[in-house]
Scaffold this motif. Structure first.
Motif, PDB file in Angstrom:
ATOM      1  N   TRP A 134      33.964  57.667  52.563  1.00 57.32           N
ATOM      2  CA  TRP A 134      34.149  56.206  53.211  1.00 57.32           C
ATOM      3  C   TRP A 134      33.806  55.195  52.019  1.00 57.32           C
ATOM      4  CZ3 TRP A 134      29.831  52.995  53.043  1.00 57.32           C
ATOM      5  CH2 TRP A 134      28.536  53.710  52.854  1.00 57.32           C
ATOM      6  N   LEU A 135      32.948  55.980  50.972  1.00 51.03           N
ATOM      7  CA  LEU A 135      32.407  54.965  49.797  1.00 51.03           C
ATOM      8  C   LEU A 135      33.690  54.648  48.826  1.00 51.03           C
ATOM      9  CD1 LEU A 135      29.238  57.007  48.964  1.00 51.03           C
ATOM     10  CD2 LEU A 135      29.388  54.465  49.659  1.00 51.03           C
ATOM     11  N   ILE A 136      34.499  55.764  48.608  1.00 53.84           N
ATOM     12  CA  ILE A 136      35.775  55.254  48.115  1.00 53.84           C
ATOM     13  C   ILE A 136      36.640  54.458  48.537  1.00 53.84           C
ATOM     14  CG2 ILE A 136      37.127  57.367  48.346  1.00 53.84           C
ATOM     15  CD1 ILE A 136      37.829  57.148  45.212  1.00 53.84           C
ATOM     16  N   GLU A 137      36.681  54.703  49.775  1.00 52.36           N
ATOM     17  CA  GLU A 137      37.628  53.812  50.878  1.00 52.36           C
ATOM     18  C   GLU A 137      37.231  52.181  50.898  1.00 52.36           C
ATOM     19  OE1 GLU A 137      38.907  51.712  54.445  1.00 52.36           O
ATOM     20  OE2 GLU A 137      36.858  52.679  54.129  1.00 52.36           O
ATOM     21  N   GLU A 138      35.873  52.145  50.607  1.00 50.48           N
ATOM     22  CA  GLU A 138      35.323  50.962  50.823  1.00 50.48           C
ATOM     23  C   GLU A 138      35.534  50.285  49.481  1.00 50.48           C
ATOM     24  OE1 GLU A 138      31.726  49.659  53.189  1.00 50.48           O
ATOM     25  OE2 GLU A 138      30.861  49.606  51.150  1.00 50.48           O
ATOM     26  N   ALA A 139      35.564  50.997  48.478  1.00 49.34           N
ATOM     27  CA  ALA A 139      35.792  50.598  46.844  1.00 49.34           C
ATOM     28  C   ALA A 139      37.265  50.148  46.884  1.00 49.34           C
ATOM     29  CB  ALA A 139      35.309  51.539  45.983  1.00 49.34           C
ATOM     30  N   GLU A 140      38.168  50.841  47.549  1.00 47.54           N
ATOM     31  CA  GLU A 140      39.518  50.345  47.535  1.00 47.54           C
ATOM     32  C   GLU A 140      39.556  49.073  48.208  1.00 47.54           C
ATOM     33  OE1 GLU A 140      41.000  55.064  47.952  1.00 47.54           O
ATOM     34  OE2 GLU A 140      40.956  53.876  49.350  1.00 47.54           O
ATOM     35  N   ARG A 141      39.041  48.936  49.312  1.00 48.74           N
ATOM     36  CA  ARG A 141      39.111  47.568  49.899  1.00 48.74           C
ATOM     37  C   ARG A 141      38.426  46.225  49.144  1.00 48.74           C
ATOM     38  NH1 ARG A 141      36.753  47.537  55.253  1.00 48.74           N
ATOM     39  NH2 ARG A 141      35.917  49.555  55.101  1.00 48.74           N
ATOM     40  N   LEU A 142      37.238  46.937  48.626  1.00 51.45           N
ATOM     41  CA  LEU A 142      36.331  45.666  47.554  1.00 51.45           C
ATOM     42  C   LEU A 142      37.199  45.121  46.567  1.00 51.45           C
ATOM     43  CD1 LEU A 142      33.739  44.478  46.591  1.00 51.45           C
ATOM     44  CD2 LEU A 142      33.221  46.637  45.248  1.00 51.45           C
ATOM     45  N   ILE A 143      38.044  46.036  45.715  1.00 47.30           N
ATOM     46  CA  ILE A 143      38.729  45.635  44.489  1.00 47.30           C
ATOM     47  C   ILE A 143      39.388  44.158  44.763  1.00 47.30           C
ATOM     48  CG2 ILE A 143      40.635  46.063  42.926  1.00 47.30           C
ATOM     49  CD1 ILE A 143      39.381  48.894  42.830  1.00 47.30           C
ATOM     50  N   PRO A 144      40.394  44.179  45.754  1.00 54.92           N
ATOM     51  CA  PRO A 144      41.039  42.974  45.887  1.00 54.92           C
ATOM     52  C   PRO A 144      40.284  41.538  46.194  1.00 54.92           C
ATOM     53  CG  PRO A 144      41.907  44.683  47.300  1.00 54.92           C
ATOM     54  CD  PRO A 144      40.669  44.963  46.919  1.00 54.92           C
ATOM     55  N   LEU A 145      38.818  41.757  46.642  1.00 50.21           N
ATOM     56  CA  LEU A 145      37.955  40.664  46.995  1.00 50.21           C
ATOM     57  C   LEU A 145      37.256  40.365  45.966  1.00 50.21           C
ATOM     58  CD1 LEU A 145      36.706  41.852  50.597  1.00 50.21           C
ATOM     59  CD2 LEU A 145      38.454  40.408  50.135  1.00 50.21           C
ATOM     60  N   ILE A 146      37.146  41.200  44.735  1.00 50.32           N
ATOM     61  CA  ILE A 146      36.383  40.607  43.624  1.00 50.32           C
ATOM     62  C   ILE A 146      37.081  39.457  42.744  1.00 50.32           C
ATOM     63  CG2 ILE A 146      35.620  41.420  41.237  1.00 50.32           C
ATOM     64  CD1 ILE A 146      35.114  44.212  42.592  1.00 50.32           C
ATOM     65  N   PRO A 147      36.685  38.329  42.470  1.00 48.30           N
ATOM     66  CA  PRO A 147      37.342  37.369  41.784  1.00 48.30           C
ATOM     67  C   PRO A 147      37.808  37.863  40.307  1.00 48.30           C
ATOM     68  CG  PRO A 147      35.084  36.619  42.371  1.00 48.30           C
ATOM     69  CD  PRO A 147      35.171  38.026  42.592  1.00 48.30           C
ATOM     70  N   ARG A 148      39.019  37.430  39.932  1.00 52.04           N
ATOM     71  CA  ARG A 148      39.642  37.799  38.988  1.00 52.04           C
ATOM     72  C   ARG A 148      38.832  37.373  37.516  1.00 52.04           C
ATOM     73  NH1 ARG A 148      45.976  37.748  38.657  1.00 52.04           N
ATOM     74  NH2 ARG A 148      45.433  38.062  36.329  1.00 52.04           N
ATOM     75  N   SER A 149      37.909  36.510  37.808  1.00 50.65           N
ATOM     76  CA  SER A 149      37.237  36.305  36.498  1.00 50.65           C
ATOM     77  C   SER A 149      36.045  37.330  36.120  1.00 50.65           C
ATOM     78  CB  SER A 149      36.380  34.820  36.845  1.00 50.65           C
ATOM     79  OG  SER A 149      35.801  34.813  37.983  1.00 50.65           O
ATOM     80  N   ALA A 150      35.735  38.301  37.044  1.00 54.84           N
ATOM     81  CA  ALA A 150      34.780  38.980  36.979  1.00 54.84           C
ATOM     82  C   ALA A 150      34.838  39.760  35.460  1.00 54.84           C
ATOM     83  CB  ALA A 150      35.039  40.260  37.861  1.00 54.84           C
ATOM     84  N   ARG A 151      33.629  39.736  34.918  1.00 55.79           N
ATOM     85  CA  ARG A 151      33.683  40.455  33.457  1.00 55.79           C
ATOM     86  C   ARG A 151      33.727  41.949  33.475  1.00 55.79           C
ATOM     87  NH1 ARG A 151      28.892  39.024  30.421  1.00 55.79           N
ATOM     88  NH2 ARG A 151      27.986  38.200  32.217  1.00 55.79           N
ATOM     89  N   GLU A 152      33.010  42.501  34.250  1.00 54.05           N
ATOM     90  CA  GLU A 152      32.843  44.123  34.395  1.00 54.05           C
ATOM     91  C   GLU A 152      32.496  44.615  35.494  1.00 54.05           C
ATOM     92  OE1 GLU A 152      30.235  45.675  31.124  1.00 54.05           O
ATOM     93  OE2 GLU A 152      30.305  47.922  31.824  1.00 54.05           O
ATOM     94  N   ILE A 153      33.118  45.746  35.820  1.00 53.57           N
ATOM     95  CA  ILE A 153      32.533  46.485  37.086  1.00 53.57           C
ATOM     96  C   ILE A 153      32.287  47.862  36.612  1.00 53.57           C
ATOM     97  CG2 ILE A 153      35.074  46.867  37.691  1.00 53.57           C
ATOM     98  CD1 ILE A 153      34.066  46.800  40.686  1.00 53.57           C
ATOM     99  N   GLY A 154      31.155  48.597  37.326  1.00 50.67           N
ATOM    100  CA  GLY A 154      30.955  49.910  37.001  1.00 50.67           C
ATOM    101  C   GLY A 154      31.152  50.630  38.306  1.00 50.67           C
ATOM    102  N   PHE A 155      31.572  51.814  38.143  1.00 44.59           N
ATOM    103  CA  PHE A 155      31.926  52.858  39.121  1.00 44.59           C
ATOM    104  C   PHE A 155      30.968  54.340  38.848  1.00 44.59           C
ATOM    105  CE2 PHE A 155      35.970  50.627  39.351  1.00 44.59           C
ATOM    106  CZ  PHE A 155      35.800  50.229  40.695  1.00 44.59           C
TER     107      PHE A 155
END
Ligand code: SF4
Length: 387
Positions: A134-155
């Motif tokens: 469920w953690l990666i499933e949630e990450a898959e849904r998170l990505i489209p909600l992150i603003p395009r101006s985001a500088r960095e994301i860590g996994f």
């Protein structure tokens, strides 16, 4: 320490079969087409219809009846920092909320799994053999909600590469939705010993992707002991070589503690002779969480006591031209000769200072402490700079 999750009081809730993710907005006049994916954060009582969720601050209640299928909750005061473009995850029964993206923070890290095939002595996130897809499933849904101006994301994990192709798909999704956002993945590197997986990773062709891989010693036995996995050193090194053969960006991470500090200078020499092509080396202080606390007597060494060893190590790496950083240390516990490598690195939500630090004239330049270090163990040599 900033709280990233809390219980909430549902005002109205419709049971869901999975968590609900929303981007936060305080704009009641958001265009109608965007509202379903947003949670309206209501601070003054002004509301508009059409939002996917409504978050009411304490003492404010809906002034109109909202449709029955919409989730409406009161958020507690410890989440008062919530603001536009943060992303929240509401539990299926709307009884709890997690803040999974803070737009104002440079330290957004997404946990993909708690499973891991290493069992490191100092692991801050001890592995659990559970089904947590469920953690990666949630990450898959998170990505489209992150603003395009985001500088960095860590996994991070656990070990994200246990997902194999699903991780590759997730990173490809990040490339498409967030083309200008740097991506950093923490991995033990062993999966990349499979040339096929390394090739899949390279095929993402992400413009700004780095994998951070730990190497704890130039001595394979010591590395395998620290990660509690026989043969891990060989797999990790083969993984690094496979990635670099494909021109992928690799960072080496070394956590410094009693088991690794003795051969730190030799490790630096070994890196310079064998892995000179890595993109970055991070020399990291210990976080007092998880197994690090359980194994504290086998791990703890005061950073002040290894400051000369740290200087020698940084000097070797820099002499060979390896980009080097020192993370998770306090300025008063290191020698001035490593300042060009010194970084304020501790994630803002778990970054604290001691009472003594308030008199220190260099507090703004100092990385401070993990909350866990402040509570459980820190250097005996914390000494404010007074002028
Ligand atoms: S006294 Fe505190 S703020 Fe100053 S260098 Fe030491 S740890 Fe950092």
């Amino acid at each position: 320490m900033l709280s990233l999750h809390a219980r909430v009081i549902p005002i109205q809730a419709a049971p869901q079969n999975r968590s609900q993710l929303f981007r936060v907005s305080t704009n009641a006049n958001l265009p109608g087409g965007l509202r379903q994916s947003h949670a309206l954060l209501v601070r003054k009582g002004e509301i508009s219809p059409g939002f996917g969720c409504y978050l009411f601050e304490k003492d404010i209640s809906p002034s109109v009846v909202l449709p029955s299928g919409v989730t409406v909750v009161h958020v507690p005061t410890q989440l008062n920092y919530l603001s536009d473009n943060d992303v929240v995850s509401l539990r299926r029964d709307s009884s709890g909320i997690r803040v999974i993206w803070r737009d104002a923070s440079p330290h957004n890290s997404v946990l993909l799994t708690e499973r891991c095939n290493n069992y490191c002595l100092m692991c801050s996130q001890p592995p659990k053999d559970v089904d947590d897809d469920w953690l990666i499933e949630e990450a898959e849904r998170l990505i489209p909600l992150i603003p395009r101006s985001a500088r960095e994301i860590g996994f991070t994990g656990g070990e994200p590469t246990i997902y194999g192709e699903r991780l590759i798909t997730l990173l490809t999704r990040a490339k498409h939705y967030l083309p200008d956002t740097a991506v950093h993945v923490l991995s033990n590197g062993r999966r990349f010993s499979d040339p096929g997986f390394a090739a899949q990773w390279a095929s993402i062709k992400h413009p700004d992707l780095m994998v951070g891989i730990p190497i704890y010693s130039d001595d394979p036995t010591t590395h395998d002991y620290v990660v509690q996995a026989h043969g891990a050193f060989d797999e990790t090194v083969r993984g690094i070589l496979n990635l670099k053969r494909l021109q992928q960006r690799v960072e080496l991470r070394v956590v410094i503690h009693k088991q690794t500090v003795a051969r730190l200078p030799q490790l630096a020499e070994w890196i310079c002779r064998n892995l000179l092509f890595v993109d970055h080396v991070a020399l990291m202080g210990l976080e007092m969480m998880g197994f690090a606390r359980a194994n504290i007597s086998d791990l703890w060494i005061d950073p002040y006591d290894y400051k000369d060893t740290l200087s020698q190590t940084v000097n070797t790496l820099q002499t060979y031209g390896v980009p080097t950083s020192v993370y998770n240390h306090q300025l008063c516990t290191v020698n001035p000769d490593i300042l060009s490598a010194y970084r304020k690195s501790i994630s803002d939500w778990k970054n604290e200072y001691l009472e003594a630090c308030t008199q220190c004239v260099r507090m703004n330049d100092c990385g401070g402490f993990f909350t866990s270090s402040k509570l459980h163990r820190h250097s005996d040599h914390i000494q404010p700079f007074l002028a």
